[in-house]
Design an enzyme around this catalytic site. Structure first.
Site, PDB file in Angstrom:
ATOM      1  N   GLU A   5      37.695  47.611  22.300  1.00 51.36           N
ATOM      2  CA  GLU A   5      39.091  47.427  22.731  1.00 51.36           C
ATOM      3  C   GLU A   5      39.198  45.997  23.229  1.00 51.36           C
ATOM      4  O   GLU A   5      38.710  45.681  24.321  1.00 51.36           O
ATOM      5  CB  GLU A   5      39.432  48.404  23.868  1.00 51.36           C
ATOM      6  CG  GLU A   5      39.425  49.866  23.466  1.00 51.36           C
ATOM      7  CD  GLU A   5      40.568  50.231  22.549  1.00 51.36           C
ATOM      8  OE1 GLU A   5      41.471  49.393  22.331  1.00 51.36           O
ATOM      9  OE2 GLU A   5      40.551  51.352  22.030  1.00 51.36           O
ATOM     10  N   GLU A  16      40.839  54.677  21.486  1.00 50.61           N
ATOM     11  CA  GLU A  16      40.655  55.503  22.676  1.00 50.61           C
ATOM     12  C   GLU A  16      41.862  56.433  22.769  1.00 50.61           C
ATOM     13  O   GLU A  16      42.894  56.204  22.138  1.00 50.61           O
ATOM     14  CB  GLU A  16      40.544  54.619  23.918  1.00 50.61           C
ATOM     15  CG  GLU A  16      39.322  53.723  23.823  1.00 50.61           C
ATOM     16  CD  GLU A  16      38.906  53.079  25.128  1.00 50.61           C
ATOM     17  OE1 GLU A  16      39.702  52.313  25.686  1.00 50.61           O
ATOM     18  OE2 GLU A  16      37.764  53.338  25.570  1.00 50.61           O
ATOM     19  N   ASN A  69      40.598  44.523  34.520  1.00 54.56           N
ATOM     20  CA  ASN A  69      42.039  44.641  34.823  1.00 54.56           C
ATOM     21  C   ASN A  69      42.482  46.069  35.168  1.00 54.56           C
ATOM     22  O   ASN A  69      43.406  46.251  35.944  1.00 54.56           O
ATOM     23  CB  ASN A  69      42.876  44.039  33.693  1.00 54.56           C
ATOM     24  CG  ASN A  69      42.668  44.722  32.369  1.00 54.56           C
ATOM     25  OD1 ASN A  69      41.657  45.382  32.150  1.00 54.56           O
ATOM     26  ND2 ASN A  69      43.616  44.559  31.485  1.00 54.56           N
ATOM     27  N   CYS A 129      46.006  43.734  28.453  1.00 54.29           N
ATOM     28  CA  CYS A 129      45.594  43.348  27.097  1.00 54.29           C
ATOM     29  C   CYS A 129      46.715  43.484  26.083  1.00 54.29           C
ATOM     30  O   CYS A 129      46.826  42.689  25.158  1.00 54.29           O
ATOM     31  CB  CYS A 129      44.416  44.202  26.659  1.00 54.29           C
ATOM     32  SG  CYS A 129      44.742  45.959  26.835  1.00 54.29           S
TER      33      CYS A 129
HETATM   34  P1  NDP Z   1      34.998  40.120  29.149  1.00 48.58           P
HETATM   35  O1  NDP Z   1      34.890  40.196  27.675  1.00 48.58           O
HETATM   36  O2  NDP Z   1      34.639  38.854  29.814  1.00 48.58           O
HETATM   37  O3  NDP Z   1      34.077  41.243  29.832  1.00 48.58           O
HETATM   38  C1  NDP Z   1      34.211  42.600  29.505  1.00 48.58           C
HETATM   39  C2  NDP Z   1      32.955  43.326  29.925  1.00 48.58           C
HETATM   40  O4  NDP Z   1      31.865  42.953  29.067  1.00 48.58           O
HETATM   41  C3  NDP Z   1      32.483  42.987  31.348  1.00 48.58           C
HETATM   42  O5  NDP Z   1      31.930  44.150  31.929  1.00 48.58           O
HETATM   43  C4  NDP Z   1      31.433  41.939  31.076  1.00 48.58           C
HETATM   44  O6  NDP Z   1      30.529  41.770  32.138  1.00 48.58           O
HETATM   45  C5  NDP Z   1      30.773  42.502  29.851  1.00 48.58           C
HETATM   46  N1  NDP Z   1      30.020  41.548  29.040  1.00 48.58           N
HETATM   47  C6  NDP Z   1      30.131  40.195  29.008  1.00 48.58           C
HETATM   48  N2  NDP Z   1      29.271  39.696  28.099  1.00 48.58           N
HETATM   49  C7  NDP Z   1      28.616  40.739  27.543  1.00 48.58           C
HETATM   50  C8  NDP Z   1      27.609  40.873  26.532  1.00 48.58           C
HETATM   51  N3  NDP Z   1      27.117  39.811  25.901  1.00 48.58           N
HETATM   52  N4  NDP Z   1      27.176  42.098  26.209  1.00 48.58           N
HETATM   53  C9  NDP Z   1      27.688  43.194  26.819  1.00 48.58           C
HETATM   54  N5  NDP Z   1      28.619  43.139  27.793  1.00 48.58           N
HETATM   55  C10 NDP Z   1      29.094  41.929  28.139  1.00 48.58           C
HETATM   56  O7  NDP Z   1      36.479  40.581  29.478  1.00 48.58           O
HETATM   57  P2  NDP Z   1      37.216  40.549  30.891  1.00 48.58           P
HETATM   58  O8  NDP Z   1      36.472  41.421  31.844  1.00 48.58           O
HETATM   59  O9  NDP Z   1      37.462  39.126  31.223  1.00 48.58           O
HETATM   60  O10 NDP Z   1      38.601  41.288  30.554  1.00 48.58           O
HETATM   61  C11 NDP Z   1      39.684  40.639  29.979  1.00 48.58           C
HETATM   62  C12 NDP Z   1      39.685  40.856  28.467  1.00 48.58           C
HETATM   63  O11 NDP Z   1      39.663  42.241  28.173  1.00 48.58           O
HETATM   64  C13 NDP Z   1      40.935  40.313  27.812  1.00 48.58           C
HETATM   65  O12 NDP Z   1      40.598  39.673  26.602  1.00 48.58           O
HETATM   66  C14 NDP Z   1      41.731  41.556  27.506  1.00 48.58           C
HETATM   67  O13 NDP Z   1      42.628  41.414  26.442  1.00 48.58           O
HETATM   68  C15 NDP Z   1      40.659  42.547  27.209  1.00 48.58           C
HETATM   69  N6  NDP Z   1      41.152  43.899  27.416  1.00 48.58           N
HETATM   70  C16 NDP Z   1      41.345  44.702  26.318  1.00 48.58           C
HETATM   71  C17 NDP Z   1      41.871  45.969  26.476  1.00 48.58           C
HETATM   72  C18 NDP Z   1      42.053  46.874  25.308  1.00 48.58           C
HETATM   73  O14 NDP Z   1      42.098  48.082  25.519  1.00 48.58           O
HETATM   74  N7  NDP Z   1      42.184  46.384  24.095  1.00 48.58           N
HETATM   75  C19 NDP Z   1      42.279  46.465  27.800  1.00 48.58           C
HETATM   76  C20 NDP Z   1      41.981  45.562  28.876  1.00 48.58           C
HETATM   77  C21 NDP Z   1      41.456  44.316  28.675  1.00 48.58           C
HETATM   78  P3  NDP Z   1      30.953  40.723  33.310  1.00 48.58           P
HETATM   79  O15 NDP Z   1      32.156  41.303  33.963  1.00 48.58           O
HETATM   80  O16 NDP Z   1      29.822  40.664  34.214  1.00 48.58           O
HETATM   81  O17 NDP Z   1      31.247  39.428  32.630  1.00 48.58           O
END
Ligand code: NDP
Length: 497
Positions: A260, A471, A163, A294
């Protein structure tokens, strides 16, 4: 795509997929299309990292770490400042790239995404230059004393969500680099491009080869990095379920972890609030980035006495939101990030009218010239039941759930009734009440009379299942360094042996 606003892809999309040891690398892994969410059409193909490429990046980072940890603090600061300058100079092309990758309106990416990344580099450049330890006096000792030193951790892995791709890449890498670590950053597979522009800026600013690397790939690539024995730290931005996998993956090698994660945050509007301000807060807490934020305040609790006045203004301003071509700087609502995410959000939007009263939204917008895009209309549903799915689950789309409340104790209990604890907001003109309520809310990042403002100086992160660690601010320096304690004996020690 609309010809008037079609950007020149050949000029914008970086050549190469990964960035390893100071070089763009084409990569030999499986290739996938990178899609522009407004059209559903590919803008690039991206190769995912192979096991060999993962090893190359780890080796490059280990070598880079040796050089960078020995680099004087003022020089580290200079490199980060220069990279920030380059991002600012390139704001428009990188923001355009970010819009192509995420679908977020250029209005947002120009104002926030790249610029907040540059601010982050500037802030941590300043932190890099002023790192100190402490002198520690011992009471009743023989004149002995101690001191502490903060040392880098080693190779740090950053894993990004889709995002805020470049902002997340900066939030993770700037403090890590300021502390003297090397970084491997894995962007989300949906948004691979802008991290490469960060790599370019850091390299041009003079960062030694291997200190910042980018590896493309899916969750499996992320998991391999998490489990890698030569990696010291992992910082993830992602879903709570992914956070749990990362914690498990990091356990065997006892890694330092920052998480996060997701949220279902409350935004509380008391009867004495400035209603225009509260409506502005609620709109940006739900519809900015098409709801894909998020920390969004997706449960809006409004005092029953002002419910009608609040709703009138909320609906009027929601109706005025402009959905359309993300490259048009007047557009406020772009498409969702992917077809898969669109399906998920549409599932919630379709079910929502059964979980409350539909006040706005519900149509699938048609955007002329962008028929293949992943569009949704912002939706507002008034709920009377706190247990419905849209009140409990993270939708990550433009769905505002509205509730009314009668008193302070009641709304605090309802606001806290969630497994998440990322954020919370309170609108009131009674400052004593504002602080009293904030003190009782179970959330890591809170706002009084504002929402979703995240200055780099203030730590950001979640309580409960929304995360571990922080962070931003000086807290991020602690997250990317470890303390060494040193005891200094001034005279010979009498041992009992
Ligand atoms: P995901 O959890 O699907 O993916 C996050 C990252 O983790 C991606 O790069 C993903 O790869 C990778 N990933 C997936 N599975 C694994 C694994 N088993 N081990 C290591 N890495 C892995 O989140 P989204 O990308 O869908 O983002 C949306 C989510 O992020 C929402 O829940 C949102 O709330 C949260 N978010 C939190 C923030 C915060 O600061 N608290 C800020 C922004 C978002 P791939 O993309 O290839 O699946």
């Amino acid at each position: 795509m609309n010809v008037m606003t079609q950007p020149d892809l050949a000029k914008l999309v970086p050549a190469g997929n990964h960035f390893i040891a100071g070089k763009f690398v084409e990569g030999e892994g499986r290739r996938i299309d990178d899609i522009y969410p407004a059209t559903g059409q590919p803008i690039a193909t991206i190769a995912w990292a192979t096991d060999d490429e993962i090893e190359q990046a780890v080796e490059a980072a280990r070598a880079g770490f040796k050089v960078w940890r020995a680099t004087p603090l003022a020089e580290r600061a200079r490199v980060l400042r220069k990279a920030a300058e380059l991002l600012r100079e390139r704001n428009r092309p990188i923001a355009t790239l970010e819009t192509l990758d995420t679908g977020k309106p250029l209005q947002e990416t120009l104002a926030v995404d790249v610029i907040s990344g540059a601010e982050c580099l500037e802030y941590f450049a300043a932190q890099a230059a002023v790192q100190t330890g402490e002198h520690v006096a011992f009471s009743g000792s023989r004149g002995d004393w101690g001191y502490t030193v903060r040392e880098p951790l080693g190779v740090c892995v950053g894993i990004g969500a889709w995002n805020y791709p470049i902002q997340i890449a900066c939030w993770k890498s700037a403090p890590a680099l300021a502390c003297g670590n090397a970084v491997i950053f894995k962007p989300a597979e949906l948004t691979p491009l802008s991290a490469l522009e960060l790599a370019r800026a850091l390299a041009e600013a003079g960062l030694p080869d291997g200190v910042f690397n980018v590896l493309q790939g899916d969750g499996a690539v992320g998991a391999k990095l998490v489990a890698h024995p030569q990696v010291a730290k992992v910082s993830l931005t992602g879903e709570t379920t992914t956070g749990a996998k990362v914690l498990k993956g990091a356990a065997d090698t006892i890694k330092n972890v920052t998480l996060e994660l997701g949220g279902k945050s409350p935004l509380i509007v008391f009867a004495d609030a400035d209603i225009d301000q509260a409506v502005g807060g609620a709109l940006s807490a739900n519809f900015y980035s098409t709801g894909q934020v998020c920390s969004n305040g997706t449960r809006v609790f409004v005092h029953a006495d002002i419910r009608d006045a609040f709703v009138d203004k909320l609906l009027e301003r929601t109706a005025a939101l402009k959905i359309g071509d993300p490259m048009d700087e007047a557009t406020q609502i772009g498409p969702l990030v992917s077809a898969e995410h669109h399906d998920k959000v549409v599932g919630y939007l379709k079910a929502a009218p059964d979980q409350g009263e539909l006040l706005a939204g519900g149509e699938r917008p048609v955007v002329e010239g962008f028929e293949g895009g992943y569009w949704v209309e912002p939706m507002i549903v008034e709920c009377t039941d706190d247990e419905v799915a849209i009140a409990r689950e993270e939708v990550f789309g433009p769905l505002l759930s509205l509730f009314t409340f009668a008193d302070e104790d009641e709304v605090v209990a309802r606001a806290n009734d969630t497994v998440y604890g990322l954020s919370a907001g309170v609108f009131t003109s009674d400052l004593a009440r504002a602080h009293r309520v904030i003190a009782r809310l179970e959330a890591g990042t809170c706002w009084i009379n504002a929402y979703n403002l995240t200055p780099i100086e203030l730590p950001f992160g979640g309580h409960k299942r929304s995360g571990i660690g922080r962070e931003n601010g000086r807290w991020a320096m602690e997250a990317y360094s470890q303390v060494k304690s040193v005891y200094v004996a001034m005279d010979p020690v009498e041992y009992p042996y």
